[in-house]
Write a protein that holds these residues in place. Structure first.
Motif, mmCIF file in Angstrom:
data_model
loop_
_atom_site.group_PDB
_atom_site.id
_atom_site.type_symbol
_atom_site.label_atom_id
_atom_site.label_comp_id
_atom_site.label_asym_id
_atom_site.label_seq_id
_atom_site.Cartn_x
_atom_site.Cartn_y
_atom_site.Cartn_z
ATOM 1 N N SER A 129 0.813 -1.223 0.000
ATOM 2 C CA SER A 129 0.000 0.000 0.000
ATOM 3 C C SER A 129 0.848 1.275 0.000
ATOM 4 N N THR A 130 2.154 1.137 0.171
ATOM 5 C CA THR A 130 3.023 2.318 0.162
ATOM 6 C C THR A 130 3.281 2.838 -1.250
ATOM 7 N N GLY A 131 2.743 2.155 -2.233
ATOM 8 C CA GLY A 131 2.880 2.620 -3.622
ATOM 9 C C GLY A 131 4.329 2.667 -4.058
ATOM 10 N N ASP A 132 4.736 3.809 -4.571
ATOM 11 C CA ASP A 132 6.115 3.984 -5.022
ATOM 12 C C ASP A 132 6.901 4.909 -4.100
ATOM 13 N N GLU A 133 6.379 5.101 -2.889
ATOM 14 C CA GLU A 133 7.046 5.989 -1.938
ATOM 15 C C GLU A 133 8.402 5.430 -1.508
ATOM 16 N N GLU A 134 9.316 6.329 -1.244
ATOM 17 C CA GLU A 134 10.584 5.944 -0.654
ATOM 18 C C GLU A 134 10.301 5.446 0.762
ATOM 19 N N ILE A 135 11.017 4.428 1.183
ATOM 20 C CA ILE A 135 10.867 3.913 2.538
ATOM 21 C C ILE A 135 12.166 4.187 3.273
ATOM 22 N N VAL A 136 12.045 4.799 4.450
ATOM 23 C CA VAL A 136 13.214 5.166 5.235
ATOM 24 C C VAL A 136 13.109 4.540 6.618
ATOM 25 N N GLU A 137 14.132 3.830 7.022
ATOM 26 C CA GLU A 137 14.234 3.329 8.395
ATOM 27 C C GLU A 137 14.613 4.528 9.241
ATOM 28 N N ASP A 138 13.632 5.047 9.968
ATOM 29 C CA ASP A 138 13.785 6.302 10.692
ATOM 30 C C ASP A 138 14.395 6.076 12.063
ATOM 31 N N THR A 139 15.683 5.856 12.077
ATOM 32 C CA THR A 139 16.392 5.687 13.334
ATOM 33 C C THR A 139 17.616 6.589 13.339
ATOM 34 N N THR A 144 19.997 5.995 15.473
ATOM 35 C CA THR A 144 21.069 5.212 16.083
ATOM 36 C C THR A 144 21.778 4.268 15.122
ATOM 37 N N ASP A 145 21.301 4.148 13.904
ATOM 38 C CA ASP A 145 21.907 3.189 12.973
ATOM 39 C C ASP A 145 22.127 3.843 11.619
ATOM 40 N N HIS A 146 23.370 4.136 11.323
ATOM 41 C CA HIS A 146 23.737 4.807 10.075
ATOM 42 C C HIS A 146 23.746 3.842 8.884
ATOM 43 N N TYR A 147 23.853 2.555 9.158
ATOM 44 C CA TYR A 147 23.889 1.589 8.061
ATOM 45 C C TYR A 147 22.478 1.158 7.652
ATOM 46 N N TRP A 148 21.710 0.606 8.580
ATOM 47 C CA TRP A 148 20.376 0.107 8.252
ATOM 48 C C TRP A 148 19.357 1.232 8.138
ATOM 49 N N GLY A 149 19.593 2.353 8.800
ATOM 50 C CA GLY A 149 18.636 3.445 8.804
ATOM 51 C C GLY A 149 19.223 4.752 8.323
ATOM 52 N N ARG A 150 18.536 5.841 8.656
ATOM 53 C CA ARG A 150 18.973 7.171 8.212
ATOM 54 C C ARG A 150 20.089 7.724 9.065
ATOM 55 N N GLY A 168 22.318 8.515 6.499
ATOM 56 C CA GLY A 168 22.698 7.104 6.586
ATOM 57 C C GLY A 168 22.419 6.356 5.294
ATOM 58 N N LYS A 169 22.910 5.141 5.221
ATOM 59 C CA LYS A 169 22.731 4.321 4.011
ATOM 60 C C LYS A 169 21.299 3.838 3.819
ATOM 61 N N ASN A 170 20.542 3.726 4.917
ATOM 62 C CA ASN A 170 19.143 3.303 4.835
ATOM 63 C C ASN A 170 19.000 1.966 4.102
ATOM 64 N N MET A 171 19.869 1.035 4.405
ATOM 65 C CA MET A 171 19.830 -0.250 3.706
ATOM 66 C C MET A 171 18.534 -1.014 3.952
ATOM 67 N N LEU A 172 17.968 -0.917 5.155
ATOM 68 C CA LEU A 172 16.696 -1.597 5.394
ATOM 69 C C LEU A 172 15.600 -0.985 4.532
ATOM 70 N N GLY A 173 15.548 0.314 4.427
ATOM 71 C CA GLY A 173 14.566 0.962 3.563
ATOM 72 C C GLY A 173 14.729 0.526 2.120
ATOM 73 N N ARG A 174 15.963 0.461 1.666
ATOM 74 C CA ARG A 174 16.222 0.024 0.284
ATOM 75 C C ARG A 174 15.781 -1.415 0.066
ATOM 76 N N ILE A 175 16.045 -2.254 1.055
ATOM 77 C CA ILE A 175 15.640 -3.665 0.957
ATOM 78 C C ILE A 175 14.125 -3.778 0.941
ATOM 79 N N LEU A 176 13.434 -2.961 1.732
ATOM 80 C CA LEU A 176 11.972 -2.982 1.732
ATOM 81 C C LEU A 176 11.418 -2.547 0.379
ATOM 82 N N VAL A 177 12.010 -1.539 -0.237
ATOM 83 C CA VAL A 177 11.568 -1.087 -1.562
ATOM 84 C C VAL A 177 11.774 -2.205 -2.587
ATOM 85 N N ARG A 178 12.910 -2.854 -2.525
ATOM 86 C CA ARG A 178 13.189 -3.952 -3.454
ATOM 87 C C ARG A 178 12.215 -5.112 -3.230
ATOM 88 N N THR A 179 11.955 -5.420 -1.964
ATOM 89 C CA THR A 179 11.016 -6.490 -1.637
ATOM 90 C C THR A 179 9.621 -6.145 -2.138
#
Length: 102
Positions: free
Chosen positions: A46-56, A58-64, A70-81
């Motif tokens: 339901s998030t459509g084509d929105e960017e997804i950001v792990e809003d933390t 405390t974590d520069h790798y998985w989140g913002r 930050g690299k926001n790798m979790l957000g990127r993985i969620l978009v890919r998924t």
């Protein structure tokens, strides 16, 4: 949540190749989770084509991260998924255009 707790436990060593495999491990875990649970899969879709950001902060790798850069790798993985799930659902539609069974 339990996996995250274990990962933060400094008394438990990380696997030696963690830096090399962590993205793939997260991709597989996230994909498995969203394929197994229709309720959260529907929310992700339901998030459509929105960017997804792990809003933390405390974590520069998985989140913002603290700085927001930050690299926001979790957000990127969620978009890919999300893209993969959409493709799978589209393939599951039969020739009559009916929705696939869940």
């Amino acid at each position: 949540m339990r996996a995250a707790e274990l990962g933060r436990d400094s008394s438990k060593p990380l696997r030696r190749d963690w830096e090399r495999v962590k993205d793939d491990v997260m991709r597989r875990a996230v994909a498995t989770k969203f394929r197994a649970h229709a309720d959260i899969r529907d929310i992700l879709l339901s998030t459509g084509d929105e960017e997804i950001v792990e809003d933390t902060t405390t974590d520069h790798y998985w989140g913002r991260g603290r700085t927001g850069n930050g690299k926001n790798m979790l957000g990127r993985i969620l978009v890919r998924t999300r893209s993969q799930l959409r493709a799978e659902l589209a393939e599951a539609l039969d020739s009559d255009g009916r929705r696939p069974r869940r």
